[in-house]
Write a protein that holds these residues in place. Structure first.
Motif, PDB file in Angstrom:
ATOM      1  N   SER A 175       5.459  20.237 -14.818  1.00 50.37           N
ATOM      2  CA  SER A 175       4.845  19.417 -13.769  1.00 50.37           C
ATOM      3  C   SER A 175       5.890  19.008 -12.746  1.00 50.37           C
ATOM      4  O   SER A 175       6.996  18.611 -13.078  1.00 50.37           O
ATOM      5  CB  SER A 175       4.199  18.185 -14.384  1.00 50.37           C
ATOM      6  N   HIS A 176       5.508  19.155 -11.509  1.00 54.44           N
ATOM      7  CA  HIS A 176       6.397  18.877 -10.400  1.00 54.44           C
ATOM      8  C   HIS A 176       5.998  17.518  -9.820  1.00 54.44           C
ATOM      9  O   HIS A 176       6.817  16.632  -9.621  1.00 54.44           O
ATOM     10  CB  HIS A 176       6.201  19.996  -9.364  1.00 54.44           C
ATOM     11  N   LEU A 177       4.688  17.388  -9.592  1.00 53.99           N
ATOM     12  CA  LEU A 177       4.143  16.152  -9.046  1.00 53.99           C
ATOM     13  C   LEU A 177       3.045  15.673  -9.991  1.00 53.99           C
ATOM     14  O   LEU A 177       2.173  16.446 -10.362  1.00 53.99           O
ATOM     15  CB  LEU A 177       3.566  16.408  -7.653  1.00 53.99           C
ATOM     16  N   ASN A 218       7.441   5.301  -4.325  1.00 53.88           N
ATOM     17  CA  ASN A 218       6.812   4.070  -3.838  1.00 53.88           C
ATOM     18  C   ASN A 218       7.123   3.747  -2.382  1.00 53.88           C
ATOM     19  O   ASN A 218       6.875   2.652  -1.914  1.00 53.88           O
ATOM     20  CB  ASN A 218       7.159   2.883  -4.731  1.00 53.88           C
ATOM     21  N   ALA A 219       7.675   4.728  -1.672  1.00 49.60           N
ATOM     22  CA  ALA A 219       7.894   4.533  -0.232  1.00 49.60           C
ATOM     23  C   ALA A 219       7.778   5.901   0.434  1.00 49.60           C
ATOM     24  O   ALA A 219       7.956   6.917  -0.226  1.00 49.60           O
ATOM     25  CB  ALA A 219       9.279   3.939   0.019  1.00 49.60           C
ATOM     26  N   PRO A 220       7.477   5.915   1.727  1.00 49.48           N
ATOM     27  CA  PRO A 220       7.402   7.207   2.412  1.00 49.48           C
ATOM     28  C   PRO A 220       8.777   7.857   2.475  1.00 49.48           C
ATOM     29  O   PRO A 220       9.791   7.173   2.460  1.00 49.48           O
ATOM     30  CB  PRO A 220       6.927   6.850   3.828  1.00 49.48           C
ATOM     31  N   GLY A 221       8.801   9.187   2.552  1.00 48.71           N
ATOM     32  CA  GLY A 221      10.082   9.869   2.665  1.00 48.71           C
ATOM     33  C   GLY A 221       9.885  11.320   3.033  1.00 48.71           C
ATOM     34  O   GLY A 221       8.794  11.865   2.872  1.00 48.71           O
ATOM     35  N   PRO A 222      10.953  11.939   3.551  1.00 50.16           N
ATOM     36  CA  PRO A 222      10.839  13.318   4.025  1.00 50.16           C
ATOM     37  C   PRO A 222      10.653  14.346   2.906  1.00 50.16           C
ATOM     38  O   PRO A 222      10.305  15.488   3.189  1.00 50.16           O
ATOM     39  CB  PRO A 222      12.178  13.544   4.746  1.00 50.16           C
ATOM     40  N   ASP A 223      10.869  13.944   1.645  1.00 47.72           N
ATOM     41  CA  ASP A 223      10.592  14.887   0.558  1.00 47.72           C
ATOM     42  C   ASP A 223       9.092  15.098   0.385  1.00 47.72           C
ATOM     43  O   ASP A 223       8.653  16.005  -0.304  1.00 47.72           O
ATOM     44  CB  ASP A 223      11.228  14.405  -0.756  1.00 47.72           C
ATOM     45  N   ARG A 224       8.291  14.240   1.030  1.00 48.25           N
ATOM     46  CA  ARG A 224       6.833  14.417   1.017  1.00 48.25           C
ATOM     47  C   ARG A 224       6.345  14.410   2.466  1.00 48.25           C
ATOM     48  O   ARG A 224       5.678  13.489   2.909  1.00 48.25           O
ATOM     49  CB  ARG A 224       6.169  13.297   0.220  1.00 48.25           C
ATOM     50  N   ALA A 225       6.708  15.433   3.217  1.00 47.10           N
ATOM     51  CA  ALA A 225       6.369  15.496   4.643  1.00 47.10           C
ATOM     52  C   ALA A 225       4.862  15.590   4.827  1.00 47.10           C
ATOM     53  O   ALA A 225       4.176  16.222   4.043  1.00 47.10           O
ATOM     54  CB  ALA A 225       7.051  16.696   5.284  1.00 47.10           C
ATOM     55  N   VAL A 226       4.368  14.932   5.860  1.00 50.13           N
ATOM     56  CA  VAL A 226       2.927  14.878   6.103  1.00 50.13           C
ATOM     57  C   VAL A 226       2.583  15.621   7.395  1.00 50.13           C
ATOM     58  O   VAL A 226       3.246  15.442   8.417  1.00 50.13           O
ATOM     59  CB  VAL A 226       2.441  13.414   6.224  1.00 50.13           C
ATOM     60  N   VAL A 227       1.555  16.458   7.329  1.00 49.07           N
ATOM     61  CA  VAL A 227       0.942  17.001   8.546  1.00 49.07           C
ATOM     62  C   VAL A 227      -0.288  16.138   8.790  1.00 49.07           C
ATOM     63  O   VAL A 227      -1.230  16.152   8.011  1.00 49.07           O
ATOM     64  CB  VAL A 227       0.526  18.472   8.371  1.00 49.07           C
ATOM     65  N   PHE A 228      -0.227  15.337   9.861  1.00 53.09           N
ATOM     66  CA  PHE A 228      -1.283  14.354  10.075  1.00 53.09           C
ATOM     67  C   PHE A 228      -2.521  15.004  10.690  1.00 53.09           C
ATOM     68  O   PHE A 228      -2.433  16.002  11.402  1.00 53.09           O
ATOM     69  CB  PHE A 228      -0.785  13.235  10.978  1.00 53.09           C
ATOM     70  N   GLN A 229      -3.644  14.371  10.431  1.00 57.14           N
ATOM     71  CA  GLN A 229      -4.931  14.864  10.905  1.00 57.14           C
ATOM     72  C   GLN A 229      -4.936  15.060  12.416  1.00 57.14           C
ATOM     73  O   GLN A 229      -5.420  16.053  12.929  1.00 57.14           O
ATOM     74  CB  GLN A 229      -5.997  13.844  10.505  1.00 57.14           C
ATOM     75  N   VAL A 287      -7.164   8.214 -11.111  1.00 59.53           N
ATOM     76  CA  VAL A 287      -6.945   9.568 -10.610  1.00 59.53           C
ATOM     77  C   VAL A 287      -5.767  10.170 -11.376  1.00 59.53           C
ATOM     78  O   VAL A 287      -4.651   9.659 -11.305  1.00 59.53           O
ATOM     79  CB  VAL A 287      -6.665   9.568  -9.097  1.00 59.53           C
ATOM     80  N   ASP A 288      -6.036  11.224 -12.130  1.00 59.18           N
ATOM     81  CA  ASP A 288      -5.000  11.909 -12.905  1.00 59.18           C
ATOM     82  C   ASP A 288      -4.895  13.340 -12.427  1.00 59.18           C
ATOM     83  O   ASP A 288      -5.888  14.063 -12.403  1.00 59.18           O
ATOM     84  CB  ASP A 288      -5.374  11.924 -14.399  1.00 59.18           C
ATOM     85  N   LEU A 289      -3.700  13.741 -12.021  1.00 64.72           N
ATOM     86  CA  LEU A 289      -3.549  15.090 -11.487  1.00 64.72           C
ATOM     87  C   LEU A 289      -2.112  15.539 -11.708  1.00 64.72           C
ATOM     88  O   LEU A 289      -1.178  14.766 -11.510  1.00 64.72           O
ATOM     89  CB  LEU A 289      -3.882  15.088  -9.987  1.00 64.72           C
ATOM     90  N   THR A 290      -1.956  16.777 -12.132  1.00 65.80           N
ATOM     91  CA  THR A 290      -0.611  17.330 -12.316  1.00 65.80           C
ATOM     92  C   THR A 290      -0.511  18.613 -11.505  1.00 65.80           C
ATOM     93  O   THR A 290      -1.387  19.477 -11.595  1.00 65.80           O
ATOM     94  CB  THR A 290      -0.367  17.645 -13.804  1.00 65.80           C
ATOM     95  N   ILE A 291       0.523  18.699 -10.701  1.00 60.02           N
ATOM     96  CA  ILE A 291       0.662  19.849  -9.818  1.00 60.02           C
ATOM     97  C   ILE A 291       1.994  20.531 -10.102  1.00 60.02           C
ATOM     98  O   ILE A 291       3.042  19.872 -10.207  1.00 60.02           O
ATOM     99  CB  ILE A 291       0.573  19.395  -8.345  1.00 60.02           C
ATOM    100  N   ASP A 293       9.131  15.022  -9.558  1.00 60.57           N
ATOM    101  CA  ASP A 293      10.287  15.428 -10.358  1.00 60.57           C
ATOM    102  C   ASP A 293      10.752  14.297 -11.268  1.00 60.57           C
ATOM    103  O   ASP A 293      11.951  14.022 -11.393  1.00 60.57           O
ATOM    104  CB  ASP A 293      11.449  15.858  -9.446  1.00 60.57           C
ATOM    105  N   GLY A 294       9.789  13.610 -11.852  1.00 59.21           N
ATOM    106  CA  GLY A 294      10.111  12.569 -12.821  1.00 59.21           C
ATOM    107  C   GLY A 294      10.475  11.231 -12.217  1.00 59.21           C
ATOM    108  O   GLY A 294      10.707  10.266 -12.936  1.00 59.21           O
ATOM    109  N   LYS A 295      10.571  11.147 -10.898  1.00 59.60           N
ATOM    110  CA  LYS A 295      10.924   9.865 -10.271  1.00 59.60           C
ATOM    111  C   LYS A 295       9.701   9.255  -9.612  1.00 59.60           C
ATOM    112  O   LYS A 295       8.924   9.953  -8.978  1.00 59.60           O
ATOM    113  CB  LYS A 295      12.004  10.092  -9.214  1.00 59.60           C
ATOM    114  N   GLU A 296       9.590   7.920  -9.750  1.00 57.13           N
ATOM    115  CA  GLU A 296       8.417   7.268  -9.179  1.00 57.13           C
ATOM    116  C   GLU A 296       8.519   7.201  -7.652  1.00 57.13           C
ATOM    117  O   GLU A 296       9.580   6.947  -7.093  1.00 57.13           O
ATOM    118  CB  GLU A 296       8.257   5.854  -9.747  1.00 57.13           C
TER     119      GLU A 296
END
Lengths: 265, 290
Positions: free
Chosen positions: A2-4, A72-83, A26-30, A67-70
C-alpha cells in the motif's frame, strides 16, 4: 504494497450549531502507480475525499497515510489538478508552472535544471506554443493542460485530479483523456481522479471507487477494470469487459444508489 | 473611442497601400476627423466658458477679474515659473514642486502603511473586528482637523503637513486593500497551500497581485484626497507651497494670481489621478482581464 491508505476517514461540518456528517468510514488502499477514480452523484462528498487526501481539509475521524506517514497538511507530494484550473491570471503559462517548480524543487535542482524541467513539462502537455501567453488568452482545455503540467512538474507521489475535465466540451475532454492516458503510460504516477462521467472513469481507471449518496456518504463498492493498456476508446466500445464495467457502474449509480428525487437538480 | 480611431487609421493605411505608387498621405482626412471629434467639443465648451466669464466680469464693479485681465495681470508668474528670489518669493514651479514633494512623501508612507494594515484587516477576522470600527470613525475626521494635533506633536510645519497627507489618504487604501485581500479566490489560496508558499512569498506572489485592482482603486482615491488636503494644509502652515502661494496672493489681493494657481492645482490633480490610474492599468493588466 500500500502506497496511500485512507483509514476510517470521516468528516463533519458544523454550521450554525448544526453538525452534519458528510463522510464516514471511508477505507481505501491504493498501490503505487495505480489509477483510481472516485465516482458518485454530485454532493456525495467525493471532492471532500480528495481535499482530505490533499490536506486542504482535515478529517474529523480516521487518517490518511502516504508511505506510512500521516498526512495532515497540503504539500507538493500530493499535487492537485483543480476543477477550474486555478492558474494565476497575472502570470504567463510558463510562469505559472515556474512558480510551483521554483518553490518545490528549489533544493533538488539547479536553476538551469529547473528551467529545463519547466520546458519539459510544458512539452509533455503540448503547451510549448503558448508558454508566454496569459491564462485569459488560451482556451479552457489548454488551461487544464497547464494545470496538469504544473501538478506533474512538482514530481508528486500522488496526483490528485478534481473533476479535471468537468468544465470542458466533449471533444476537448476526449482529447485530454487520451493525453492523460499517454502521460500515465510514461510516468506511472499514482493518480486519484474525481469524476461524474462513467465513460471517463472506465476508460482511465484501474479501479473505480463508487460512493453512496450523502449525508454520511461512504464507499459503496470498488470495481476493478480489467482492461489492458494502452486503451483506445474506439476499440473499447465493443469490448465485453468494457461494456460490463460500464454497466456495473451505471447500475450502481442509477439503480441501487439513485439520487433521491428530492435532491436531484 | 480608441478603437474607432484605430479603425480609421487602419482604413487609412489600407488606402495608402492601394495608392502605393504615389505614396498616399500619412495623415488622412478620416484620421483628422477622428481626432477633431475628440478635441473640438472640449475646446468649444472652454471657449464658451471663457467668453461668458469675460462678459460677466467686464463690468467695472465686478468682484473678479475677467480672463483677459487675469492673463495681463499675472503674466509675470505665468511667463516665469522658475524665478527664485529666496524665502517664499519663488516662481509657481517651486511652489508646486514643494507641494508635490510633500504629497509624494505623505502618500508613499500611506501606501506602505495602508497596504500592510489593509492586508492585516483583510486576512484576520480578529483584526477586522478590532480595527474596522476604529477606522470607520477615524476616516470621517476632516483632514484639517488633524493639523493642530500634528503641529502639537511634531512642533514643525513640514512633518505636520506630511502627516496630514498621510492620515487623509490612508483610509481608502486600507479599506480597498482589505476588500481586495478578502476577495482572493480560495483557489489561489489552495495553490499556495499545495506548493507551500511561506507567508512572505504568499504576500508578494499571491496577495498583492490578486488584490492589485482593488488596491489601485484605493490609491486613486487616496492621491486625490491628499492633493485636496495639501492645498488646505499649506494655507495654514505657510512656507513654500502652492497652498501658501494662494493664501499669500489673497492677502495681497492678487486675485489673478489665485486664478492662475487654481488652474495649475486642477491640472496637476488631474495628472496625479491619471498617473495612478495608468500605473494601475499597467500593473493589473493580467488580473483584470481574467
Amino acid at each position: 504494497m500500500s502506497h496511500l491508505t485512507l483509514s476510517q476517514v470521516g468528516i463533519s461540518f458544523t454550521r450554525a450549531g448544526k453538525t452534519s456528517e458528510v463522510l464516514r468510514e471511508v477505507d481505501l488502499t491504493i498501490a503505487k502507480g495505480e489509477f483510481v477514480s472516485i465516482i458518485g452523484h454530485s454532493g456525495c462528498g467525493k471532492s471532500t475525499v480528495l481535499n482530505i487526501v490533499a490536506g486542504l481539509l482535515k478529517a474529523s475521524t480516521g487518517a490518511v497515510l502516504l508511505d506510512g506517514k500521516e498526512v495532515n497538511a497540503p504539500g507538493p507530494d500530493r499535487a492537485v489538478v483543480f476543477q477550474n484550473h486555478s492558474l494565476l491570471p497575472w502570470l504567463t503559462v510558463r510562469e505559472n508552472v515556474a512558480l510551483a517548480v521554483d518553490k518545490v524543487l528549489a533544493g533538488k535542482k539547479s536553476r538551469t535544471e529547473r528551467a529545463e524541467w519547466i520546458e519539459h513539462n510544458l512539452a509533455l502537455v503540448n503547451m510549448m506554443h503558448a508558454a508566454d501567453k496569459r491564462p485569459a488568452e488560451i482556451s479552457g482545455g489548454m488551461k487544464q493542460r497547464v494545470g496538469i503540467a504544473r501538478a506533474l512538474a512538482m514530481e508528486p507521489k500522488v496526483l490528485l485530479m478534481d473533476e479535471p475535465f468537468g468544465a470542458l466540451d466533449a471533444l476537448t475532454r476526449a482529447h485530454l483523456q487520451d493525453s492523460i492516458m499517454e502521460i500515465q503510460m510514461r510516468l506511472k504516477n499514482t493518480v486519484i481522479m474525481i469524476t461524474h462521467d462513467v465513460d471517463e472513469a472506465v476508460l482511465l481507471s484501474d479501479r473505480i471507487v463508487m460512493m453512496t449518496n450523502g449525508p454520511s456518504a461512504t464507499i459503496g463498492e470498488i470495481l476493478e477494470v480489467p482492461l489492458k493498456r494502452p486503451r483506445r476508446r474506439l476499440e473499447l466500445v465493443e469490448d465485453a469487459a468494457y461494456v460490463h464495467a460500464r454497466a456495473a457502474v451505471l447500475e450502481f449509480l442509477y439503480a441501487r444508489h439513485a439520487k433521491p428525487a428530492s435532491l436531484a437538480a | 473611442m480608441a478603437s474607432s480611431s484605430a479603425l480609421s487609421s487602419a482604413i487609412g493605411a489600407a488606402r495608402d497601400k492601394a495608392s502605393a505608387r504615389s505614396r498616399g498621405p500619412f495623415v488622412t482626412i478620416k484620421g483628422i476627423r477622428a481626432v477633431a471629434a475628440r478635441v473640438i467639443p472640449p475646446l468649444v465648451v472652454l471657449a464658451g466658458f471663457l467668453l461668458l466669464w469675460q462678459m460677466l466680469c467686464s463690468a467695472p464693479t465686478a468682484g473678479l477679474p475677467p480672463p483677459s485681465r487675469v492673463v495681463s495681470e499675472a503674466w509675470d508668474i505665468i511667463a516665469n515659473p522658475f524665478f527664485d528670489n529666496g524665502g517664499t518669493d519663488k516662481g509657481l514651479f517651486w511652489h508646486l514642486a514643494a507641494s508635490l514633494q510633500r504629497v509624494a512623501l505623505g502618500f508613499s508612507l500611506a501606501v506602505v502603511a495602508g497596504v500592510l494594515l489593509g492586508t492585516l484587516v483583510g486576512q484576520s477576522e480578529w483584526a477586522m473586528r478590532g480595527l474596522d470600527p476604529i477606522f470607520q470613525v477615524l476616516r470621517t475626521i476632516p483632514p484639517l482637523a488633524w493639523l493642530p494635533l500634528s503641529l502639537a506633536a511634531f512642533r514643525d510645519g513640514q512633518p505636520s503637513a506630511i502627516f496630514v497627507i498621510f492620515i487623509t489618504s490612508i483610509w481608502p487604501i486600507i479599506i480597498n486593500t482589505a476588500v481586495g485581500i478578502r476577495n482572493i479566490p480560495q483557489d489561489y489560496r489552495n495553490v499556495a497551500a499545495v506548493i507551500r508558499l511561506n507567508p512572505i512569498e504568499f504576500f508578494f506572489k499571491i496577495m498583492l497581485p490578486s488584490a492589485a485592482p482593488y488596491i489601485f482603486t484605493g490609491l486613486r482615491i487616496g492621491v486625490g484626497l491628499s492633493w485636496l488636503a495639501i492645498v488646505a494644509a499649506e494655507m495654514l502652515i505657510g512656507g513654500v507651497g502652492i497652498g501658501f502661494f494662494i493664501w499669500d496672493a489673497w492677502n495681497s489681493s492678487h486675485i489673478s494670481e489665485i486664478i492662475v494657481a487654481l488652474v495649475y492645482v486642477g491640472l496637476i490633480g488631474f495628472v496625479l489621478d491619471r498617473l495612478v490610474a495608468g500605473v494601475g492599468l499597467l500593473v493589473t493588466r493580467g488580473t483584470s482581464a481574467a
